[in-house]
Design a protein around this motif. Structure first.
Motif, PDB file in Angstrom:
ATOM      1  N   ALA A  35       0.639  -1.174   0.269  1.00 42.03           N
ATOM      2  CA  ALA A  35      -0.379  -0.346   0.565  1.00 42.03           C
ATOM      3  C   ALA A  35       0.513   1.377  -0.080  1.00 42.03           C
ATOM      4  O   ALA A  35       0.069   2.662  -0.187  1.00 42.03           O
ATOM      5  CB  ALA A  35      -1.278   0.040   1.251  1.00 42.03           C
ATOM      6  N   GLU A  36       2.090   1.070   0.409  1.00 38.82           N
ATOM      7  CA  GLU A  36       3.610   1.870   0.594  1.00 38.82           C
ATOM      8  C   GLU A  36       3.860   2.947  -0.306  1.00 38.82           C
ATOM      9  O   GLU A  36       3.966   3.817  -0.689  1.00 38.82           O
ATOM     10  CB  GLU A  36       4.163   1.924   1.777  1.00 38.82           C
ATOM     11  CG  GLU A  36       3.387   1.809   3.304  1.00 38.82           C
ATOM     12  CD  GLU A  36       4.814   1.628   3.843  1.00 38.82           C
ATOM     13  OE1 GLU A  36       5.107   2.381   4.357  1.00 38.82           O
ATOM     14  OE2 GLU A  36       4.872   0.181   4.928  1.00 38.82           O
ATOM     15  N   ILE A  37       3.651   1.680  -1.805  1.00 37.00           N
ATOM     16  CA  ILE A  37       4.671   2.210  -2.645  1.00 37.00           C
ATOM     17  C   ILE A  37       3.084   1.739  -3.888  1.00 37.00           C
ATOM     18  O   ILE A  37       3.460   2.015  -4.995  1.00 37.00           O
ATOM     19  CB  ILE A  37       5.538   1.006  -3.010  1.00 37.00           C
ATOM     20  CG1 ILE A  37       5.114  -0.778  -3.311  1.00 37.00           C
ATOM     21  CG2 ILE A  37       6.603   1.242  -2.070  1.00 37.00           C
ATOM     22  CD1 ILE A  37       6.050  -1.213  -3.332  1.00 37.00           C
ATOM     23  N   LEU A  38       1.982   1.382  -3.704  1.00 36.84           N
ATOM     24  CA  LEU A  38       1.044   1.115  -5.123  1.00 36.84           C
ATOM     25  C   LEU A  38       0.578   2.574  -5.726  1.00 36.84           C
ATOM     26  O   LEU A  38       0.055   3.163  -4.462  1.00 36.84           O
ATOM     27  CB  LEU A  38      -0.178   0.693  -4.127  1.00 36.84           C
ATOM     28  CG  LEU A  38      -0.894   0.174  -5.093  1.00 36.84           C
ATOM     29  CD1 LEU A  38      -0.489  -1.196  -6.310  1.00 36.84           C
ATOM     30  CD2 LEU A  38      -1.911  -0.350  -4.858  1.00 36.84           C
ATOM     31  N   ASN A  39       1.136   2.445  -7.331  1.00 37.39           N
ATOM     32  CA  ASN A  39       0.793   3.629  -7.914  1.00 37.39           C
ATOM     33  C   ASN A  39       1.328   4.661  -7.917  1.00 37.39           C
ATOM     34  O   ASN A  39       1.422   5.890  -7.435  1.00 37.39           O
ATOM     35  CB  ASN A  39      -0.819   4.084  -8.246  1.00 37.39           C
ATOM     36  CG  ASN A  39      -1.868   3.390  -7.949  1.00 37.39           C
ATOM     37  OD1 ASN A  39      -0.916   2.512  -9.024  1.00 37.39           O
ATOM     38  ND2 ASN A  39      -2.791   2.770  -7.515  1.00 37.39           N
ATOM     39  N   ALA A 244      -5.070  -5.049 -11.138  1.00 33.41           N
ATOM     40  CA  ALA A 244      -3.640  -6.250 -11.434  1.00 33.41           C
ATOM     41  C   ALA A 244      -2.856  -5.033 -10.555  1.00 33.41           C
ATOM     42  O   ALA A 244      -2.994  -4.183 -10.923  1.00 33.41           O
ATOM     43  CB  ALA A 244      -3.647  -6.833 -12.407  1.00 33.41           C
ATOM     44  N   VAL A 245      -0.752  -5.234 -10.282  1.00 29.40           N
ATOM     45  CA  VAL A 245      -0.283  -4.707 -10.554  1.00 29.40           C
ATOM     46  C   VAL A 245       0.966  -5.194 -11.233  1.00 29.40           C
ATOM     47  O   VAL A 245       1.047  -5.687 -11.303  1.00 29.40           O
ATOM     48  CB  VAL A 245       0.558  -5.302  -9.133  1.00 29.40           C
ATOM     49  CG1 VAL A 245       2.072  -4.770  -8.679  1.00 29.40           C
ATOM     50  CG2 VAL A 245      -0.730  -4.650  -7.865  1.00 29.40           C
ATOM     51  N   VAL A 246       0.932  -4.156 -12.401  1.00 32.72           N
ATOM     52  CA  VAL A 246       2.640  -4.089 -12.711  1.00 32.72           C
ATOM     53  C   VAL A 246       3.407  -3.479 -12.383  1.00 32.72           C
ATOM     54  O   VAL A 246       3.632  -2.053 -12.430  1.00 32.72           O
ATOM     55  CB  VAL A 246       1.632  -3.153 -14.192  1.00 32.72           C
ATOM     56  CG1 VAL A 246       2.633  -3.526 -15.689  1.00 32.72           C
ATOM     57  CG2 VAL A 246       0.511  -3.892 -15.069  1.00 32.72           C
ATOM     58  N   PHE A 247       4.581  -4.049 -12.817  1.00 29.39           N
ATOM     59  CA  PHE A 247       5.472  -3.450 -12.007  1.00 29.39           C
ATOM     60  C   PHE A 247       6.907  -3.320 -13.233  1.00 29.39           C
ATOM     61  O   PHE A 247       7.054  -4.318 -14.040  1.00 29.39           O
ATOM     62  CB  PHE A 247       6.244  -4.577 -10.854  1.00 29.39           C
ATOM     63  CG  PHE A 247       7.825  -3.689  -9.912  1.00 29.39           C
ATOM     64  CD1 PHE A 247       7.964  -3.055  -9.811  1.00 29.39           C
ATOM     65  CD2 PHE A 247       8.541  -5.251 -10.507  1.00 29.39           C
ATOM     66  CE1 PHE A 247       8.966  -2.833  -9.476  1.00 29.39           C
ATOM     67  CE2 PHE A 247      10.099  -4.689 -10.365  1.00 29.39           C
ATOM     68  CZ  PHE A 247      10.225  -3.341  -9.822  1.00 29.39           C
ATOM     69  N   ASP A 248       7.612  -2.253 -13.297  1.00 29.74           N
ATOM     70  CA  ASP A 248       8.663  -1.776 -14.115  1.00 29.74           C
ATOM     71  C   ASP A 248       9.583  -1.595 -13.292  1.00 29.74           C
ATOM     72  O   ASP A 248       9.818  -0.634 -13.349  1.00 29.74           O
ATOM     73  CB  ASP A 248       8.209  -0.521 -15.444  1.00 29.74           C
ATOM     74  CG  ASP A 248       8.612  -0.332 -16.795  1.00 29.74           C
ATOM     75  OD1 ASP A 248      10.207  -0.365 -16.344  1.00 29.74           O
ATOM     76  OD2 ASP A 248       8.886  -0.175 -17.679  1.00 29.74           O
ATOM     77  N   THR A 256       5.474   2.699 -18.629  1.00 21.34           N
ATOM     78  CA  THR A 256       4.670   1.613 -18.491  1.00 21.34           C
ATOM     79  C   THR A 256       3.554   2.125 -17.539  1.00 21.34           C
ATOM     80  O   THR A 256       2.623   1.368 -17.247  1.00 21.34           O
ATOM     81  CB  THR A 256       5.651   0.504 -17.839  1.00 21.34           C
ATOM     82  OG1 THR A 256       6.534  -0.298 -18.680  1.00 21.34           O
ATOM     83  CG2 THR A 256       4.279  -0.535 -17.160  1.00 21.34           C
ATOM     84  N   SER A 257       3.895   2.774 -16.425  1.00 21.76           N
ATOM     85  CA  SER A 257       3.051   3.017 -15.655  1.00 21.76           C
ATOM     86  C   SER A 257       2.105   3.652 -16.586  1.00 21.76           C
ATOM     87  O   SER A 257       0.768   4.529 -15.505  1.00 21.76           O
ATOM     88  CB  SER A 257       3.537   3.963 -14.479  1.00 21.76           C
ATOM     89  OG  SER A 257       4.934   3.981 -13.504  1.00 21.76           O
ATOM     90  N   VAL A 258       2.003   4.974 -16.709  1.00 22.63           N
ATOM     91  CA  VAL A 258       0.857   5.822 -17.539  1.00 22.63           C
ATOM     92  C   VAL A 258      -0.127   4.625 -18.709  1.00 22.63           C
ATOM     93  O   VAL A 258      -1.406   4.978 -17.979  1.00 22.63           O
ATOM     94  CB  VAL A 258       1.698   6.721 -18.540  1.00 22.63           C
ATOM     95  CG1 VAL A 258       0.438   7.570 -19.323  1.00 22.63           C
ATOM     96  CG2 VAL A 258       2.404   7.600 -18.334  1.00 22.63           C
ATOM     97  N   VAL A 259       0.197   3.481 -19.255  1.00 21.15           N
ATOM     98  CA  VAL A 259      -0.037   2.598 -19.501  1.00 21.15           C
ATOM     99  C   VAL A 259      -1.501   2.460 -18.690  1.00 21.15           C
ATOM    100  O   VAL A 259      -2.312   1.670 -18.577  1.00 21.15           O
ATOM    101  CB  VAL A 259       0.292   1.808 -20.694  1.00 21.15           C
ATOM    102  CG1 VAL A 259      -0.461   0.589 -21.868  1.00 21.15           C
ATOM    103  CG2 VAL A 259       0.437   2.874 -21.907  1.00 21.15           C
ATOM    104  N   ALA A 260      -0.263   1.880 -17.882  1.00 23.60           N
ATOM    105  CA  ALA A 260      -1.545   0.866 -16.829  1.00 23.60           C
ATOM    106  C   ALA A 260      -2.287   1.210 -16.185  1.00 23.60           C
ATOM    107  O   ALA A 260      -3.232   1.053 -16.323  1.00 23.60           O
ATOM    108  CB  ALA A 260      -0.292   0.328 -15.978  1.00 23.60           C
ATOM    109  N   LYS A 261      -2.102   3.352 -16.018  1.00 20.50           N
ATOM    110  CA  LYS A 261      -3.145   3.228 -15.191  1.00 20.50           C
ATOM    111  C   LYS A 261      -4.670   3.711 -16.093  1.00 20.50           C
ATOM    112  O   LYS A 261      -5.584   3.766 -16.313  1.00 20.50           O
ATOM    113  CB  LYS A 261      -2.821   5.632 -14.906  1.00 20.50           C
ATOM    114  CG  LYS A 261      -3.686   6.139 -14.111  1.00 20.50           C
ATOM    115  CD  LYS A 261      -2.953   7.377 -14.096  1.00 20.50           C
ATOM    116  CE  LYS A 261      -3.903   8.597 -13.320  1.00 20.50           C
ATOM    117  NZ  LYS A 261      -3.004   9.418 -13.154  1.00 20.50           N
TER     118      LYS A 261
END
Length: 334
Positions: A35-39, A244-248, A256-261
């Motif tokens: 929870a501390e690092i999600l998104n 789901a959680v996507v990690f890069d 990766t973060s932008v498309v995941a969002k």
């Protein structure tokens, strides 16, 4: 600051933006809960970060490491190694990333043609290799004594034989050139609207519908190896479910973060270069205003340069003009 052409839409950072966005970045000094690092964007060396990340939290990992080339990443240089040295460097951190993955997780690893050969035996040692995607890069300088290099690889791996893959989300919309009909005059294996004839086709491991980000595209940044949003969207849609959680671990400017969002997934990204981290944060803020992905609309991917794709691109260009005017207001609220 580079001189830009009047219609250049490359995303840049003003000093005030950099200062505000840098406050959003996270640096870990102790073990943390998900929870501390999600998104969040973690601005830190990957090997240092690995000491503090939770175990078994990743559903999908997308890795775009420095290729085995001499490359300058905003002053941080990567020096070309021999194949054995590069493979050993790759193994030092990929072996540690395994503990972050869920048992049913998938992994995609980007590579150029030369790097790809060095990565294969390392990946085979740690994962189940499912396929090798080859995609056509539209850019690339010509060579007088060799073939022009316009393709890259993506290795598709899984942790086990139990993994998620949804082919229905990544079908390609193609124009029908020879529209065969049944004896009753109905379309045979294709569909027809008032403006187009098309069929939805299953994706192969050869992708020729990708456009590399360039100066007129609203997703473009000055990152030297930025991947297209459309490319990453295919990986995320095929190999992860919503939420789901996507990690890069090599986030770069944040694709990766932008498309995941944009696609309704959670994300965690690690990037050592602060300016790239801030570009990622700016792009994430802009995604709140426009969640479109060029080349992907109405739940399907369009083949490159089709009439419908061109019309969709024009809409994206129009929305990018709106983004530019709105981003100042958005930044003022950070």
């Amino acid at each position: 600051m580079k001189d830009r052409a009047p219609r250049n839409r490359t995303l840049t950072l003003e000093p005030d933006e950099f200062r505000k966005l840098s406050q959003r970045l996270v640096k870990l000094h102790q073990k943390v809960a998900l929870a501390e690092i999600l998104n969040k964007t973690l601005c830190q060396d990957l090997l240092e970060t690995l000491n503090y990340l939770p175990r078994n939290f990743v559903d999908l990992m997308i890795i775009d490491p420095p290729y085995n080339l001499n490359k300058n990443f905003n002053g941080r240089k990567f020096k070309q190694l021999n194949d054995e040295e590069y493979a050993a460097w790759f193994d030092t951190w990929i072996s540690q990333l395994k503990s972050l993955l869920k048992p049913n997780a998938s992994i995609y690893v980007c590579a150029d043609w030369l790097t790809s050969a060095a990565l294969y035996p390392v990946l085979k040692q740690h994962f189940q290799i499912r396929n090798r995607i080859t995609w056509e890069r539209e850019k690339g300088r010509g060579a007088k004594q060799n073939w022009k290099n316009t393709c890259e690889d993506i290795w598709f791996c899984t942790v086990t034989n139990d993994y998620y893959f949804n082919v229905e989300t990544v079908k390609l919309k193609r124009r029908v050139i020879a529209p065969y009909r049944t004896d009753e005059g109905k379309p045979k294996d294709w569909e027809e609207t008032e403006t187009e004839k098309y069929r939805l086709t299953h994706p192969s491991n050869l992708w020729t519908d990708i456009t590399i980000p360039f100066w007129s595209m609203p997703e473009n940044t000055d990152h030297p190896t930025q991947k297209p949003e459309k490319l990453i969207a295919k990986l995320i849609l095929a190999s992860s479910e919503p939420n789901a959680v996507v990690f890069d671990p090599f986030l770069g400017s944040g694709t990766t973060s932008v498309v995941a969002k944009k696609l309704g997934r959670n994300f965690v990204g690690v990037e050592i270069e602060e300016e790239y981290c801030c570009l990622a944060e700016k792009r994430l803020a802009l995604a709140d205003l426009d969640a479109s992905i060029q080349g992907y609309s109405d739940g399907v991917f369009w083949e490159r340069n089709s009439l419908s794709d061109q019309n969709n691109s024009k809409k994206n260009i129009s929305s990018s003009t709106q983004q530019s005017s709105l981003s100042e207001t958005q930044m003022s609220l950070l």
